[in-house]
Design an enzyme around this catalytic site. Structure first.
Site, PDB file in Angstrom:
ATOM      1  N   HIS A  74      18.770  17.403  57.833  1.00 37.93           N
ATOM      2  CA  HIS A  74      18.403  18.782  58.200  1.00 37.93           C
ATOM      3  C   HIS A  74      17.607  18.790  59.523  1.00 37.93           C
ATOM      4  CE1 HIS A  74      18.709  22.716  56.215  1.00 37.93           C
ATOM      5  NE2 HIS A  74      17.624  23.051  56.882  1.00 37.93           N
TER       6      HIS A  74
ATOM      7  N   TYR B  22      30.139  23.724  46.193  1.00 34.64           N
ATOM      8  CA  TYR B  22      29.838  22.966  47.415  1.00 34.64           C
ATOM      9  C   TYR B  22      28.369  22.550  47.434  1.00 34.64           C
ATOM     10  CZ  TYR B  22      28.788  22.769  52.515  1.00 34.64           C
ATOM     11  OH  TYR B  22      28.331  22.430  53.768  1.00 34.64           O
TER      12      TYR B  22
END
Length: 251
Positions: free
Chosen positions: A176, A212
């Site tokens: 991230h 997902y």
């Protein structure tokens, strides 16, 4: 790798081989398929992140028309994503190796005109991801984490291209590295790897958002990439089915 995942990959590879045998493909057919997939990829990738443009509205925005009642940001998210896909295609066409510089360029395109201060810049603060079981690394560790990702990638050549693409995507999302736009950038990286190896893009649909996120979370927590690999393989299969049907190659 789970038997289910292995079976999916074998089916995808058989269909890819059928497609490859038909090359060179008719130019106008390829152009129309590319346009359709680029639109769907842009729509779904943005919709996963909360963009409210419909598929048809996204098409109109990409044609240069403003949609009333939608924010400027949502318009930019559509045109930026298209530009980022064009950049991915250019890297693939030039056979360039993936580098951190390209990752930052991709992100800069994703956030262009939306957040100029953060576009292409690793985050300077710590963040948490809502709904995720793992915590992204401290921002002080990002240079080392991203260098580690590139090192892993350089050594990952022996794995199946779809496995490698899914794992690259997951490892990137876990790090991230940016304040915003990680999901879109991660899916662009996923498809960079697939396109590079001659596969059509994996379009993860808005409707599959929950599956997902669950598959990503499982992989981030356990290091088991079979669920996310399966989801990517199914997405690639959908794109392959489209190619084979349009070209009259579907048995």
């Amino acid at each position: 790798m789970a038997n289910h995942t292995a079976a999916l990959l074998a089916t995808v590879d058989a269909d890819k081989a059928t497609l490859d045998r038909a090359r060179p493909l008719p130019a106008h057919t390829v152009a129309s398929l590319r346009e359709k997939l680029m639109l769907e990829w842009t729509y779904h990738s943005n919709a996963i992140e909360g963009n409210t443009l419909t598929l048809r509205e996204t098409k109109v925005v990409l044609e240069g028309i403003t949609v009333g009642g939608k924010s400027l940001r949502e318009h930019f998210e559509a045109t930026n994503h298209r530009d980022a896909i064009l950049y991915v295609e250019a890297i693939v066409a030039k056979h360039e190796a993936l580098t951190e510089w390209q990752v930052r360029n991709l992100h800069a395109l994703v956030l262009k005109s939306i957040d100029a201060d953060q576009a292409g810049r690793y985050r300077q603060e710590n963040v948490v991801i809502a709904g995720a079981s793992t915590m992204p690394p401290d921002f002080m560790h990002l240079p080392a984490e991203m260098a580690g990702l590139m090192h892993w990638y350089d050594d990952a050549g022996a794995t199946h291209p779809i496995e490698r693409a899914a794992e690259l995507h997951t490892r990137f999302v876990k790090i991230h590295p940016f304040v915003d736009g990680n999901g879109r950038t991660g899916r662009l990286l996923l498809n960079f790897e697939l396109l590079k190896m001659g596969y059509p893009p994996a379009i993860i649909r808005k409707e599959d958002r929950l599956a997902y996120y669950d598959a990503l979370d499982t992989a981030c927590v356990s290091g088991d990439f079979s669920e996310i690999t399966s989801l990517v393989a199914v997405s690639v299969q959908r794109s392959l089915d489209l190619y084979l049907e349009v070209l009259g190659l579907r048995k």
